[in-house]
Design a protein around this motif. Structure first.
Motif, PDB file in Angstrom:
ATOM      1  N   ALA A  32      13.775   3.554   1.308  1.00  0.00           N
ATOM      2  CA  ALA A  32      12.857   2.413   1.207  1.00  0.00           C
ATOM      3  C   ALA A  32      12.475   1.878   2.582  1.00  0.00           C
ATOM      4  CB  ALA A  32      13.491   1.310   0.355  1.00  0.00           C
ATOM      5  N   GLU A  33      13.408   1.900   3.531  1.00  0.00           N
ATOM      6  CA  GLU A  33      13.114   1.395   4.879  1.00  0.00           C
ATOM      7  C   GLU A  33      12.053   2.250   5.575  1.00  0.00           C
ATOM      8  OE1 GLU A  33      16.972  -0.102   3.499  1.00  0.00           O
ATOM      9  OE2 GLU A  33      16.218   1.945   3.663  1.00  0.00           O
ATOM     10  N   ASP A  34      12.067   3.565   5.343  1.00  0.00           N
ATOM     11  CA  ASP A  34      11.030   4.444   5.910  1.00  0.00           C
ATOM     12  C   ASP A  34       9.655   4.048   5.383  1.00  0.00           C
ATOM     13  OD1 ASP A  34      12.980   6.068   7.176  1.00  0.00           O
ATOM     14  OD2 ASP A  34      13.078   7.432   5.452  1.00  0.00           O
ATOM     15  N   ILE A  35       9.584   3.833   4.080  1.00  0.00           N
ATOM     16  CA  ILE A  35       8.309   3.502   3.441  1.00  0.00           C
ATOM     17  C   ILE A  35       7.809   2.151   3.922  1.00  0.00           C
ATOM     18  CG2 ILE A  35       7.165   3.091   1.228  1.00  0.00           C
ATOM     19  CD1 ILE A  35       9.300   5.065   0.013  1.00  0.00           C
ATOM     20  N   ALA A  36       8.712   1.167   4.008  1.00  0.00           N
ATOM     21  CA  ALA A  36       8.317  -0.170   4.471  1.00  0.00           C
ATOM     22  C   ALA A  36       7.839  -0.128   5.922  1.00  0.00           C
ATOM     23  CB  ALA A  36       9.481  -1.138   4.310  1.00  0.00           C
ATOM     24  N   ALA A  37       8.551   0.620   6.779  1.00  0.00           N
ATOM     25  CA  ALA A  37       8.152   0.710   8.194  1.00  0.00           C
ATOM     26  C   ALA A  37       6.800   1.395   8.323  1.00  0.00           C
ATOM     27  CB  ALA A  37       9.219   1.462   8.993  1.00  0.00           C
ATOM     28  N   PHE A  38       6.571   2.455   7.552  1.00  0.00           N
ATOM     29  CA  PHE A  38       5.286   3.152   7.603  1.00  0.00           C
ATOM     30  C   PHE A  38       4.167   2.239   7.102  1.00  0.00           C
ATOM     31  CE2 PHE A  38       2.029   6.236   6.484  1.00  0.00           C
ATOM     32  CZ  PHE A  38       2.092   7.129   7.541  1.00  0.00           C
ATOM     33  N   ALA A  39       4.436   1.499   6.021  1.00  0.00           N
ATOM     34  CA  ALA A  39       3.437   0.575   5.474  1.00  0.00           C
ATOM     35  C   ALA A  39       3.043  -0.466   6.518  1.00  0.00           C
ATOM     36  CB  ALA A  39       3.975  -0.110   4.220  1.00  0.00           C
ATOM     37  N   ALA A  40       4.024  -0.988   7.216  1.00  0.00           N
ATOM     38  CA  ALA A  40       3.744  -1.987   8.247  1.00  0.00           C
ATOM     39  C   ALA A  40       2.989  -1.377   9.418  1.00  0.00           C
ATOM     40  CB  ALA A  40       5.046  -2.622   8.737  1.00  0.00           C
ATOM     41  N   LEU A  41       3.357  -0.160   9.793  1.00  0.00           N
ATOM     42  CA  LEU A  41       2.718   0.505  10.929  1.00  0.00           C
ATOM     43  C   LEU A  41       1.241   0.775  10.670  1.00  0.00           C
ATOM     44  CD1 LEU A  41       3.028   1.930  13.717  1.00  0.00           C
ATOM     45  CD2 LEU A  41       3.516   4.023  12.432  1.00  0.00           C
ATOM     46  N   VAL A  42       0.922   1.307   9.486  1.00  0.00           N
ATOM     47  CA  VAL A  42      -0.461   1.716   9.223  1.00  0.00           C
ATOM     48  C   VAL A  42      -1.260   0.676   8.443  1.00  0.00           C
ATOM     49  CG1 VAL A  42       0.169   4.157   9.311  1.00  0.00           C
ATOM     50  CG2 VAL A  42       0.066   2.999   7.093  1.00  0.00           C
ATOM     51  N   GLY A  43      -0.592  -0.360   7.950  1.00  0.00           N
ATOM     52  CA  GLY A  43      -1.293  -1.408   7.221  1.00  0.00           C
ATOM     53  C   GLY A  43      -1.608  -1.066   5.777  1.00  0.00           C
ATOM     54  N   ASP A  44      -0.998  -0.015   5.243  1.00  0.00           N
ATOM     55  CA  ASP A  44      -1.204   0.358   3.842  1.00  0.00           C
ATOM     56  C   ASP A  44      -0.053  -0.225   3.029  1.00  0.00           C
ATOM     57  OD1 ASP A  44      -1.444   1.480   1.333  1.00  0.00           O
ATOM     58  OD2 ASP A  44      -1.585   3.554   2.037  1.00  0.00           O
ATOM     59  N   GLU A  45      -0.315  -1.391   2.470  1.00  0.00           N
ATOM     60  CA  GLU A  45       0.715  -2.065   1.697  1.00  0.00           C
ATOM     61  C   GLU A  45       0.306  -2.174   0.233  1.00  0.00           C
ATOM     62  OE1 GLU A  45       1.695  -5.638   3.893  1.00  0.00           O
ATOM     63  OE2 GLU A  45       2.679  -4.434   5.438  1.00  0.00           O
ATOM     64  N   GLY A  46      -0.304  -1.093  -0.277  1.00  0.00           N
ATOM     65  CA  GLY A  46      -0.641  -1.034  -1.698  1.00  0.00           C
ATOM     66  C   GLY A  46       0.610  -1.239  -2.534  1.00  0.00           C
ATOM     67  N   ARG A  47       0.439  -1.813  -3.725  1.00  0.00           N
ATOM     68  CA  ARG A  47       1.612  -2.202  -4.519  1.00  0.00           C
ATOM     69  C   ARG A  47       2.517  -1.029  -4.874  1.00  0.00           C
ATOM     70  NH1 ARG A  47      -2.152  -3.851  -9.409  1.00  0.00           N
ATOM     71  NH2 ARG A  47      -2.424  -1.792 -10.308  1.00  0.00           N
ATOM     72  N   HIS A  48       1.989   0.177  -4.938  1.00  0.00           N
ATOM     73  CA  HIS A  48       2.831   1.340  -5.238  1.00  0.00           C
ATOM     74  C   HIS A  48       3.726   1.712  -4.053  1.00  0.00           C
ATOM     75  CE1 HIS A  48      -1.118   2.497  -3.779  1.00  0.00           C
ATOM     76  NE2 HIS A  48      -0.604   3.606  -3.285  1.00  0.00           N
ATOM     77  N   HIS A  49       3.420   1.167  -2.854  1.00  0.00           N
ATOM     78  CA  HIS A  49       4.238   1.434  -1.668  1.00  0.00           C
ATOM     79  C   HIS A  49       5.204   0.295  -1.349  1.00  0.00           C
ATOM     80  CE1 HIS A  49       1.965   4.991  -0.881  1.00  0.00           C
ATOM     81  NE2 HIS A  49       0.852   4.350  -0.551  1.00  0.00           N
ATOM     82  N   VAL A  50       5.007  -0.875  -1.911  1.00  0.00           N
ATOM     83  CA  VAL A  50       5.845  -2.021  -1.548  1.00  0.00           C
ATOM     84  C   VAL A  50       6.401  -2.754  -2.769  1.00  0.00           C
ATOM     85  CG1 VAL A  50       4.738  -2.386   0.690  1.00  0.00           C
ATOM     86  CG2 VAL A  50       3.843  -3.554  -1.328  1.00  0.00           C
ATOM     87  N   SER A  51       6.361  -2.164  -3.930  1.00  0.00           N
ATOM     88  CA  SER A  51       6.804  -2.806  -5.165  1.00  0.00           C
ATOM     89  C   SER A  51       8.274  -3.213  -5.092  1.00  0.00           C
ATOM     90  CB  SER A  51       6.606  -1.856  -6.347  1.00  0.00           C
ATOM     91  OG  SER A  51       7.180  -2.397  -7.507  1.00  0.00           O
ATOM     92  N   ALA A  52       8.560  -4.403  -5.588  1.00  0.00           N
ATOM     93  CA  ALA A  52       9.944  -4.856  -5.687  1.00  0.00           C
ATOM     94  C   ALA A  52      10.516  -4.504  -7.062  1.00  0.00           C
ATOM     95  CB  ALA A  52      10.018  -6.357  -5.454  1.00  0.00           C
TER      96      ALA A  52
END
Length: 144
Positions: A32-52
């Motif tokens: 999950a930390e890889d996905i969150a870091a990538f989302a923050a880096l590229v600005g792609d925070e679609g709900r399928h990438h950051v869902s709780a």
């Protein structure tokens, strides 16, 4: 080539140690930390990438970036990459990139290389397929 997929050169150019048909690999468990870091880096925070709520899907380019680990070991400079995203990769999955040397051609500045790329999940299912062309520069031409 060692089991880890490193190129053994004995001091020679990394490209000179390659042969057509050779397969180089890299493996990573996506957390999950890889996905969150990538989302923050590229600005792609679609709900399928950051869902709780439940598992999170890795970005396609995060998955594809595993192949660049092999490129980094070669000092490979990509000129073109194409990707076909076949299945999602979810947090907790382990993926393996299999990078196959498809062609080698000596050029003035170094070795031009064509690579075939397949990334599979822990069950052996293809999640991504692609290819790339690029160059490994000779030491003398490595400076800009």
């Amino acid at each position: 080539m060692s089991q880890s997929g490193d190129i053994e050169t004995g001091g020679a150019s990394k490209a000179s140690a390659l042969v057509v048909g050779q397969v180089l690999t890299a493996q990573r468990t996506i957390v999950a930390e890889d996905i969150a870091a990538f989302a923050a880096l590229v600005g792609d925070e679609g709900r399928h990438h950051v869902s709780a709520d439940g598992p999170v899907m890795a970005h396609g380019l995060l998955t594809a970036s595993l192949a660049t680990q092999v490129g980094g070991r070669l000092d490979y400079i990509a000129r073109r990459m194409t990707w076909e995203f076949l299945k999602p990769v979810w947090e907790g999955e382990t993926i393996t990139a299999r990078v196959t040397v498809q062609a080698l051609e000596r050029k003035r500045s170094g070795m031009e290389i064509e690579l075939g790329i397949v990334i599979v999940n822990q069950d052996g299912h293809e999640v991504l397929r692609g290819d790339s062309t690029g160059v490994v520069r000779d030491s003398a031409s490595a400076q800009p």
